[in-house]
Design an enzyme around this catalytic site. Structure first.
Site, PDB file in Angstrom:
ATOM      1  N   THR A   2       0.855  -1.184   0.000  1.00 50.97           N
ATOM      2  CA  THR A   2       0.000   0.000   0.000  1.00 50.97           C
ATOM      3  C   THR A   2       0.888   1.230   0.000  1.00 50.97           C
ATOM      4  O   THR A   2       2.107   1.125   0.029  1.00 50.97           O
ATOM      5  CB  THR A   2      -0.920  -0.002   1.240  1.00 50.97           C
ATOM      6  OG1 THR A   2      -1.956   0.939   1.036  1.00 50.97           O
ATOM      7  CG2 THR A   2      -0.170   0.314   2.497  1.00 50.97           C
ATOM      8  N   LYS A  35      -7.272   2.079   5.515  1.00 52.67           N
ATOM      9  CA  LYS A  35      -5.940   1.942   6.107  1.00 52.67           C
ATOM     10  C   LYS A  35      -5.496   3.180   6.864  1.00 52.67           C
ATOM     11  O   LYS A  35      -4.425   3.186   7.454  1.00 52.67           O
ATOM     12  CB  LYS A  35      -4.931   1.605   5.017  1.00 52.67           C
ATOM     13  CG  LYS A  35      -5.231   0.290   4.332  1.00 52.67           C
ATOM     14  CD  LYS A  35      -4.256   0.026   3.232  1.00 52.67           C
ATOM     15  CE  LYS A  35      -4.656  -1.204   2.445  1.00 52.67           C
ATOM     16  NZ  LYS A  35      -3.760  -1.404   1.312  1.00 52.67           N
ATOM     17  N   GLY A  47      -2.023   5.400  10.151  1.00 50.51           N
ATOM     18  CA  GLY A  47      -2.065   4.739   8.857  1.00 50.51           C
ATOM     19  C   GLY A  47      -1.118   3.555   8.866  1.00 50.51           C
ATOM     20  O   GLY A  47      -0.072   3.605   9.513  1.00 50.51           O
ATOM     21  N   SER A 126       4.725   0.215  -0.195  1.00 49.17           N
ATOM     22  CA  SER A 126       5.399  -0.066  -1.465  1.00 49.17           C
ATOM     23  C   SER A 126       5.560   1.178  -2.331  1.00 49.17           C
ATOM     24  O   SER A 126       6.536   1.305  -3.068  1.00 49.17           O
ATOM     25  CB  SER A 126       4.644  -1.145  -2.234  1.00 49.17           C
ATOM     26  OG  SER A 126       3.307  -0.738  -2.455  1.00 49.17           O
TER      27      SER A 126
END
Length: 174
Positions: A2, A35, A47, A126
């Protein structure tokens, strides 16, 4: 994976994250996961990047720390990081977390690190490096942008590059 990005700008803080959940490296399981969220009576925003179940466990653990330390974000983050390194159950969790309130912006990792960024921007996941670079550029070249707009735009820029990040972006601002 994410992308989660947090920005402090003009006395405001905001955190943004995409909603993609992937299974392995090839399958998108969900595009609307939450998230980023507010906790501790909407005084703290968090987060996560990493495993969803791991992230939820960390959220619960962190909120307990906030309650135990009267909302002191820094102390709660340090205590969580220490527990994360020492507790055999927590050691297995694979996630990173950004925590923030109106004054503090921190990254907490399972290796026991609690890091405060130098330039009011931090990103994980990522697509984190892409989002961080985009945020820094926006801060330097477009100072009238709000923290929320910078964080959201940065995650969307990361989504254009990173296959594990989507354009279903949620923003929480303090």
């Amino acid at each position: 994976m994410t992308t989660i990005c947090a920005v402090r700008q003009g006395g405001h803080t905001a955190i943004a994250g995409d909603g993609q959940v992937t299974l392995g490296e090839k399958v998108i399981m969900k595009q609307g996961a939450q998230k980023v969220r507010k906790i501790y009576d909407d005084q703290v925003a968090i987060g996560f990047a990493g495993g969803v179940a791991d992230a939820l466990t960390l959220e619960e653990w962190f909120e307990k720390k906030l309650k135990a330390y009267g909302g002191d974000l820094r102390r709660s983050a340090v205590e969580l990081a220490q527990d994360w390194r020492k507790d055999p159950t927590l050691q297995k969790l694979e996630a990173m977390m950004i925590v923030m309130d109106r004054k503090n912006l921190l990254v907490v990792s399972g290796s026991g690190e609690v890091i405060e960024p130098d330039d009011n921007v931090v990103a994980i996941g990522s697509g984190g490096n892409y989002a961080q670079a985009a945020s820094v550029a926006m801060l330097h070249h477009n100072p009238e942008m709000s923290a929320a707009d910078i964080a959201k735009d940065a995650v969307n820029i990361a989504a254009d590059i990173d296959v594990f990040t989507d354009h279903n972006v949620r923003v929480e601002a303090l």
